[in-house]
Design a protein around this motif. Structure first.
Motif, PDB file in Angstrom:
ATOM      1  N   ASN A  73     -21.497  -5.994   5.485  1.00 55.51           N
ATOM      2  CA  ASN A  73     -22.172  -5.088   4.535  1.00 55.51           C
ATOM      3  C   ASN A  73     -21.995  -5.564   3.093  1.00 55.51           C
ATOM      4  O   ASN A  73     -21.746  -4.765   2.174  1.00 55.51           O
ATOM      5  CB  ASN A  73     -21.659  -3.652   4.682  1.00 55.51           C
ATOM      6  N   ASN A  74     -22.074  -6.884   2.898  1.00 52.60           N
ATOM      7  CA  ASN A  74     -22.005  -7.496   1.567  1.00 52.60           C
ATOM      8  C   ASN A  74     -20.665  -7.292   0.866  1.00 52.60           C
ATOM      9  O   ASN A  74     -20.595  -7.365  -0.371  1.00 52.60           O
ATOM     10  CB  ASN A  74     -23.134  -6.969   0.667  1.00 52.60           C
ATOM     11  N   ASP A  75     -19.618  -7.021   1.623  1.00 50.01           N
ATOM     12  CA  ASP A  75     -18.296  -6.901   1.035  1.00 50.01           C
ATOM     13  C   ASP A  75     -17.260  -7.462   2.004  1.00 50.01           C
ATOM     14  O   ASP A  75     -17.505  -7.546   3.212  1.00 50.01           O
ATOM     15  CB  ASP A  75     -17.965  -5.445   0.717  1.00 50.01           C
ATOM     16  N   TRP A  76     -16.106  -7.834   1.457  1.00 48.39           N
ATOM     17  CA  TRP A  76     -15.080  -8.453   2.288  1.00 48.39           C
ATOM     18  C   TRP A  76     -14.252  -7.416   3.027  1.00 48.39           C
ATOM     19  O   TRP A  76     -13.845  -6.401   2.454  1.00 48.39           O
ATOM     20  CB  TRP A  76     -14.176  -9.329   1.427  1.00 48.39           C
ATOM     21  N   VAL A  77     -14.006  -7.698   4.302  1.00 53.30           N
ATOM     22  CA  VAL A  77     -13.142  -6.867   5.154  1.00 53.30           C
ATOM     23  C   VAL A  77     -11.941  -7.712   5.547  1.00 53.30           C
ATOM     24  O   VAL A  77     -12.094  -8.791   6.137  1.00 53.30           O
ATOM     25  CB  VAL A  77     -13.894  -6.392   6.423  1.00 53.30           C
ATOM     26  N   GLY A  78     -10.749  -7.245   5.221  1.00 54.52           N
ATOM     27  CA  GLY A  78      -9.543  -7.982   5.566  1.00 54.52           C
ATOM     28  C   GLY A  78      -9.173  -7.771   7.019  1.00 54.52           C
ATOM     29  O   GLY A  78      -9.068  -6.632   7.483  1.00 54.52           O
ATOM     30  N   ILE A  79      -8.971  -8.858   7.757  1.00 55.62           N
ATOM     31  CA  ILE A  79      -8.662  -8.724   9.186  1.00 55.62           C
ATOM     32  C   ILE A  79      -7.269  -9.278   9.523  1.00 55.62           C
ATOM     33  O   ILE A  79      -6.830  -9.182  10.669  1.00 55.62           O
ATOM     34  CB  ILE A  79      -9.745  -9.397  10.063  1.00 55.62           C
ATOM     35  N   HIS A  80      -6.584  -9.836   8.527  1.00 51.96           N
ATOM     36  CA  HIS A  80      -5.229 -10.363   8.757  1.00 51.96           C
ATOM     37  C   HIS A  80      -4.263  -9.178   8.809  1.00 51.96           C
ATOM     38  O   HIS A  80      -4.051  -8.481   7.821  1.00 51.96           O
ATOM     39  CB  HIS A  80      -4.855 -11.320   7.628  1.00 51.96           C
ATOM     40  N   THR A  81      -3.638  -8.965   9.971  1.00 51.11           N
ATOM     41  CA  THR A  81      -2.811  -7.779  10.159  1.00 51.11           C
ATOM     42  C   THR A  81      -1.439  -7.884   9.496  1.00 51.11           C
ATOM     43  O   THR A  81      -0.726  -6.887   9.403  1.00 51.11           O
ATOM     44  CB  THR A  81      -2.622  -7.495  11.659  1.00 51.11           C
ATOM     45  N   GLY A  82      -1.075  -9.066   9.040  1.00 53.96           N
ATOM     46  CA  GLY A  82       0.204  -9.207   8.352  1.00 53.96           C
ATOM     47  C   GLY A  82       0.117  -8.873   6.875  1.00 53.96           C
ATOM     48  O   GLY A  82       1.131  -8.500   6.259  1.00 53.96           O
ATOM     49  N   ASN A  83      -1.053  -8.974   6.280  1.00 51.26           N
ATOM     50  CA  ASN A  83      -1.191  -8.729   4.846  1.00 51.26           C
ATOM     51  C   ASN A  83      -0.880  -7.302   4.415  1.00 51.26           C
ATOM     52  O   ASN A  83      -0.304  -7.098   3.343  1.00 51.26           O
ATOM     53  CB  ASN A  83      -2.589  -9.126   4.386  1.00 51.26           C
ATOM     54  N   PRO A  84      -1.263  -6.277   5.192  1.00 46.87           N
ATOM     55  CA  PRO A  84      -0.914  -4.917   4.777  1.00 46.87           C
ATOM     56  C   PRO A  84       0.586  -4.697   4.581  1.00 46.87           C
ATOM     57  O   PRO A  84       0.982  -3.981   3.655  1.00 46.87           O
ATOM     58  CB  PRO A  84      -1.464  -4.052   5.925  1.00 46.87           C
ATOM     59  N   ASN A  85       1.423  -5.312   5.415  1.00 45.95           N
ATOM     60  CA  ASN A  85       2.869  -5.169   5.238  1.00 45.95           C
ATOM     61  C   ASN A  85       3.327  -5.763   3.912  1.00 45.95           C
ATOM     62  O   ASN A  85       4.136  -5.166   3.190  1.00 45.95           O
ATOM     63  CB  ASN A  85       3.615  -5.847   6.392  1.00 45.95           C
ATOM     64  N   LYS A  86       2.817  -6.951   3.577  1.00 44.11           N
ATOM     65  CA  LYS A  86       3.171  -7.584   2.307  1.00 44.11           C
ATOM     66  C   LYS A  86       2.684  -6.737   1.133  1.00 44.11           C
ATOM     67  O   LYS A  86       3.410  -6.537   0.150  1.00 44.11           O
ATOM     68  CB  LYS A  86       2.546  -8.976   2.224  1.00 44.11           C
ATOM     69  N   LEU A  87       1.450  -6.262   1.240  1.00 42.96           N
ATOM     70  CA  LEU A  87       0.864  -5.455   0.184  1.00 42.96           C
ATOM     71  C   LEU A  87       1.642  -4.159  -0.017  1.00 42.96           C
ATOM     72  O   LEU A  87       1.935  -3.769  -1.155  1.00 42.96           O
ATOM     73  CB  LEU A  87      -0.598  -5.153   0.519  1.00 42.96           C
ATOM     74  N   ALA A  88       1.989  -3.488   1.084  1.00 46.73           N
ATOM     75  CA  ALA A  88       2.724  -2.223   1.000  1.00 46.73           C
ATOM     76  C   ALA A  88       4.104  -2.417   0.382  1.00 46.73           C
ATOM     77  O   ALA A  88       4.529  -1.643  -0.489  1.00 46.73           O
ATOM     78  CB  ALA A  88       2.847  -1.600   2.387  1.00 46.73           C
ATOM     79  N   PHE A  89       4.817  -3.444   0.821  1.00 46.05           N
ATOM     80  CA  PHE A  89       6.148  -3.711   0.272  1.00 46.05           C
ATOM     81  C   PHE A  89       6.076  -3.990  -1.226  1.00 46.05           C
ATOM     82  O   PHE A  89       6.859  -3.452  -2.015  1.00 46.05           O
ATOM     83  CB  PHE A  89       6.784  -4.900   0.996  1.00 46.05           C
ATOM     84  N   GLU A  90       5.127  -4.807  -1.628  1.00 46.04           N
ATOM     85  CA  GLU A  90       4.957  -5.152  -3.035  1.00 46.04           C
ATOM     86  C   GLU A  90       4.618  -3.912  -3.857  1.00 46.04           C
ATOM     87  O   GLU A  90       5.178  -3.689  -4.940  1.00 46.04           O
ATOM     88  CB  GLU A  90       3.863  -6.201  -3.162  1.00 46.04           C
ATOM     89  N   ALA A  91       3.701  -3.083  -3.347  1.00 47.22           N
ATOM     90  CA  ALA A  91       3.248  -1.907  -4.088  1.00 47.22           C
ATOM     91  C   ALA A  91       4.349  -0.848  -4.204  1.00 47.22           C
ATOM     92  O   ALA A  91       4.537  -0.251  -5.272  1.00 47.22           O
ATOM     93  CB  ALA A  91       2.014  -1.309  -3.411  1.00 47.22           C
ATOM     94  N   ILE A  92       5.088  -0.612  -3.117  1.00 47.61           N
ATOM     95  CA  ILE A  92       6.166   0.381  -3.169  1.00 47.61           C
ATOM     96  C   ILE A  92       7.299  -0.120  -4.067  1.00 47.61           C
ATOM     97  O   ILE A  92       7.883   0.648  -4.850  1.00 47.61           O
ATOM     98  CB  ILE A  92       6.674   0.699  -1.750  1.00 47.61           C
ATOM     99  N   SER A  93       7.598  -1.397  -3.996  1.00 51.78           N
ATOM    100  CA  SER A  93       8.651  -1.972  -4.840  1.00 51.78           C
ATOM    101  C   SER A  93       8.336  -1.809  -6.319  1.00 51.78           C
ATOM    102  O   SER A  93       9.240  -1.623  -7.146  1.00 51.78           O
ATOM    103  CB  SER A  93       8.845  -3.460  -4.524  1.00 51.78           C
ATOM    104  N   ASN A  94       7.050  -1.872  -6.650  1.00 48.56           N
ATOM    105  CA  ASN A  94       6.633  -1.804  -8.048  1.00 48.56           C
ATOM    106  C   ASN A  94       6.092  -0.434  -8.459  1.00 48.56           C
ATOM    107  O   ASN A  94       5.550  -0.289  -9.559  1.00 48.56           O
ATOM    108  CB  ASN A  94       5.581  -2.883  -8.324  1.00 48.56           C
TER     109      ASN A  94
END
Length: 230
Positions: A73-94
């Motif tokens: 639908n003309n936009d990127w969909v993230g399918i890597h299941t490991g990235n949410p963990n990295k993103l969540a840890f980074e966001a909560i840490s900051n």
């Protein structure tokens, strides 16, 4: 969460055996990429769609690329299941997630009972266990989880209920890696047991955080918390 390497562009030929995908790079070369997503990937698979891959230098890896995202639908969909963990840890840490800020200690992969949760955070007043799930499935305006039956996910919900019973904070954090949805809910038709457990967990005090992320070839960032229906 910024990508460590410059991603490689191509087009999806097909996904097969769950963990493999044939990709045609812009150079015309056809490569095999590792797909971390073990689910059905319903609503985010389209042969011929643009994709981005991370090149892998590990000589022990049979596949030299990891599939990161696909254009739907003309936009990127993230399918890597490991990235949410990295993103969540980074966001909560900051302190970047409203309602999950103010923690002085943040750790990854912390055990509670017979489960291991993705993030543990604490400060002087509370302890918090956070389980993170990747969401890529879309139905109408809904982001839905899971896209396949998940007994592991059911177990995590039961353990989060126990965390709450013991007086600690319990959070179910859904990372929605697509921008074309506006509300989150459980996929009742796919896994009715998970849907029932999520409702039970919510009623027991487990908090639900459906966080929508913007996915680009350079980075993945949280943009807003979606409403949910359970």
């Amino acid at each position: 969460m910024k990508f460590d390497k410059e991603l490689v562009h191509g087009k999806l030929i097909k996904r097969y055996k769950r963990f493999l995908a044939d990709i045609e790079l812009d150079t015309g070369e056809i490569v095999v990429a590792h797909c971390t997503n073990s689910g059905s990937m319903k609503s985010c698979l389209e042969n011929g769609a643009e994709v981005y891959l991370t090149p892998v230098d590990d000589p022990k890896r049979r596949t030299k690329f990891t599939w990161e995202m696909i254009k739907i639908n003309n936009d990127w969909v993230g399918i890597h299941t490991g990235n949410p963990n990295k993103l969540a840890f980074e966001a909560i840490s900051n302190g970047l997630i409203p309602g999950l800020e103010g923690y002085t200690t943040v750790k990854r992969e912390v055990k509670f009972g017979d489960s291991r949760f993705d993030v543990y955070a604490e400060n002087d007043t509370e302890k918090c266990f956070v389980e993170v799930k990747n969401v890529s499935m879309k139905q109408d305006e809904f982001a839905l989880f899971p896209d396949a039956v998940t007994t592991r996910g059911q177990k995590h919900l039961k353990t989060l209920i126990e965390v709450k019973k013991q007086g600690m904070r319990a959070v179910m954090l859904y990372v929605i890696q697509r921008s074309d949805v506006h509300i989150f809910g459980p996929a009742k038709e796919i896994d009715p047991d998970y849907a029932a457990l999520l409702k039970q967990a919510w009623e027991a005090g487990v908090e639900i955080f459906p966080m929508q992320a913007k996915v680009t070839p350079e980075e993945i960032t949280f943009v807003r918390k979606l409403p949910f229906q359970i």
